[in-house]
Design an enzyme around this catalytic site. Structure first.
Site, PDB file in Angstrom:
ATOM      1  N   HIS A  47      35.802 -22.569  57.553  1.00 35.86           N
ATOM      2  CA  HIS A  47      35.910 -23.460  56.381  1.00 35.86           C
ATOM      3  C   HIS A  47      37.321 -23.386  55.813  1.00 35.86           C
ATOM      4  O   HIS A  47      37.879 -24.393  55.386  1.00 35.86           O
ATOM      5  CB  HIS A  47      34.908 -23.049  55.293  1.00 35.86           C
ATOM      6  CG  HIS A  47      33.479 -23.110  55.719  1.00 35.86           C
ATOM      7  ND1 HIS A  47      32.743 -21.982  56.016  1.00 35.86           N
ATOM      8  CD2 HIS A  47      32.651 -24.157  55.890  1.00 35.86           C
ATOM      9  CE1 HIS A  47      31.520 -22.333  56.353  1.00 35.86           C
ATOM     10  NE2 HIS A  47      31.424 -23.651  56.298  1.00 35.86           N
ATOM     11  N   LYS A  92      32.840 -27.014  65.787  1.00 36.01           N
ATOM     12  CA  LYS A  92      31.675 -26.232  66.227  1.00 36.01           C
ATOM     13  C   LYS A  92      30.395 -27.053  66.144  1.00 36.01           C
ATOM     14  O   LYS A  92      29.547 -26.994  67.013  1.00 36.01           O
ATOM     15  CB  LYS A  92      31.525 -24.945  65.405  1.00 36.01           C
ATOM     16  CG  LYS A  92      30.418 -24.047  65.980  1.00 36.01           C
ATOM     17  CD  LYS A  92      30.229 -22.794  65.188  1.00 36.01           C
ATOM     18  CE  LYS A  92      29.559 -23.014  63.877  1.00 36.01           C
ATOM     19  NZ  LYS A  92      28.150 -23.473  63.985  1.00 36.01           N
ATOM     20  N   GLN A 146      27.405 -33.239  64.992  1.00 36.50           N
ATOM     21  CA  GLN A 146      27.485 -33.665  63.588  1.00 36.50           C
ATOM     22  C   GLN A 146      28.745 -34.525  63.352  1.00 36.50           C
ATOM     23  O   GLN A 146      28.697 -35.509  62.621  1.00 36.50           O
ATOM     24  CB  GLN A 146      27.521 -32.428  62.700  1.00 36.50           C
ATOM     25  CG  GLN A 146      27.828 -32.694  61.241  1.00 36.50           C
ATOM     26  CD  GLN A 146      27.597 -31.473  60.365  1.00 36.50           C
ATOM     27  OE1 GLN A 146      26.476 -31.200  59.986  1.00 36.50           O
ATOM     28  NE2 GLN A 146      28.639 -30.743  60.049  1.00 36.50           N
ATOM     29  N   MET A 177      33.075 -18.726  64.579  1.00 34.97           N
ATOM     30  CA  MET A 177      32.692 -18.374  63.208  1.00 34.97           C
ATOM     31  C   MET A 177      31.582 -19.292  62.730  1.00 34.97           C
ATOM     32  O   MET A 177      31.609 -20.501  62.966  1.00 34.97           O
ATOM     33  CB  MET A 177      33.896 -18.475  62.282  1.00 34.97           C
ATOM     34  CG  MET A 177      34.862 -17.357  62.511  1.00 34.97           C
ATOM     35  SD  MET A 177      35.989 -17.184  61.126  1.00 34.97           S
ATOM     36  CE  MET A 177      37.075 -15.936  61.800  1.00 34.97           C
TER      37      MET A 177
END
Ligand code: PAF
Length: 294
Positions: free
Chosen positions: A37, A149, A153, A184
């Protein structure tokens, strides 16, 4: 960094900035933030005048028996990470703010939501598309940043933004990995020591397949075989598939166009996903394209 909790306050804060012509960047998250993030926020801060980060654990994208109730949270750590990475505004809405009583309108994604995770998480991408559309309408960003990742989406979101004429560029940022290669993820917090060790075989398999691709291997079957062999340490494999980056359809024989090798697997009770990109024209780059909507 300002913290806002209501849509009205968010709009009041952003309206003058938009009128001044500021470029608005948006990073939607579900919290329990990590350096993946952090890299989305940093990219936004580098490319935009204002960066909004939302933290909202979206109930509509969790299926029955999934981890909604136990989804990890650490607001204080999240705030520090947002501040340090350069966020200007943190949006922290309650569920009732996003889904008030009487809510009944959803965004129904099409075929792109069916394969891969869509096959194992019915309704998941409907929930994602709905909340992302709502957040896009609240923030009205110029650019929105998503991690590679969650590759499917990114594709579903880009399609939705295009199909619904949302004037936002969807930017896909490469996956950030731990020093040993594990992608992560907030869900890594569920892994105990043994599961954490075994989870490593996912990234190892993907990166081994990528190394083989970079060395010239183009056979879909042989690349998939490398990953499947490596996945011996997981408890169950949901899928390991090599698909076209744009339409997510499986590549039958050869990697003759941009492709993404995607894995979803359970280690203990934790479901993990990861992927690597193959770009035949420029092997070895592995970076995700910037996806522009119109
Ligand atoms: O990737 C996530 O964290 C979520 O799916 C998102 C995009 C914030 C929507 O709830």
């Amino acid at each position: 960094m300002r913290i806002v909790r209501t849509i009205a306050d968010l709009r009041a804060l952003l309206r003058p900035l938009r009128e001044e012509g500021k470029r608005i960047g948006f990073v939607p998250t579900m919290g329990f933030l990590h350096e993946g993030h952090g890299s989305l926020i940093r990219q936004s801060a580098a490319r935009c005048d204002v960066t909004i980060v939302s933290i909202f654990v979206n109930p509509t994208q969790f299926g029955p028996g999934e981890d909604l109730a136990n989804y990890p949270r650490d607001l204080e750590k999240d705030q520090n990470l947002c501040l340090e990475a350069g966020a200007s505004v943190l949006f922290l809405p309650e569920v009732s703010e996003i889904y008030p009583t009487g809510f009944q309108t959803h965004v129904e994604p099409g075929r792109l939501a069916e394969p891969l995770c869509g096959g194992f998480r019915p309704g998941h991408f409907r929930g994602v598309a709905t909340v992302v559309a709502k957040l896009f309408n609240m923030v009205q960003p110029d650019l929105a940043f998503f991690g590679q990742k969650d590759y499917q989406q990114t594709v579903v979101t880009r399609r939705m933004a295009r199909d619904l004429n949302m004037p936002v560029d969807v930017v896909v940022v490469p996956t950030v990995r731990e020093a040993d290669g594990l992608a992560m993820s907030s869900r890594n917090a569920y892994l105990d020591e043994d599961a954490r060790r075994r989870a490593l075989c996912i990234s190892q398999g993907l990166l081994a397949a990528k190394a083989a691709f970079d060395a010239g291997e183009r056979s879909t079957e042989r690349l998939l075989e490398i990953v499947r062999k490596s996945l011996a340490e997981v408890d169950s494999i949901q899928y390991a598939e090599l698909v076209d980056t744009q339409n997510l359809e499986p590549l039958p024989e050869q990697v003759d166009r941009a492709a993404v090798l995607c894995v979803a697997a359970y280690v203990g009770t934790t479901r993990l996903i990861d992927n690597v990109l193959f770009t035949p024209a420029s092997p070895g780059t592995g970076s995700a394209p910037t996806l522009k909507s119109s």
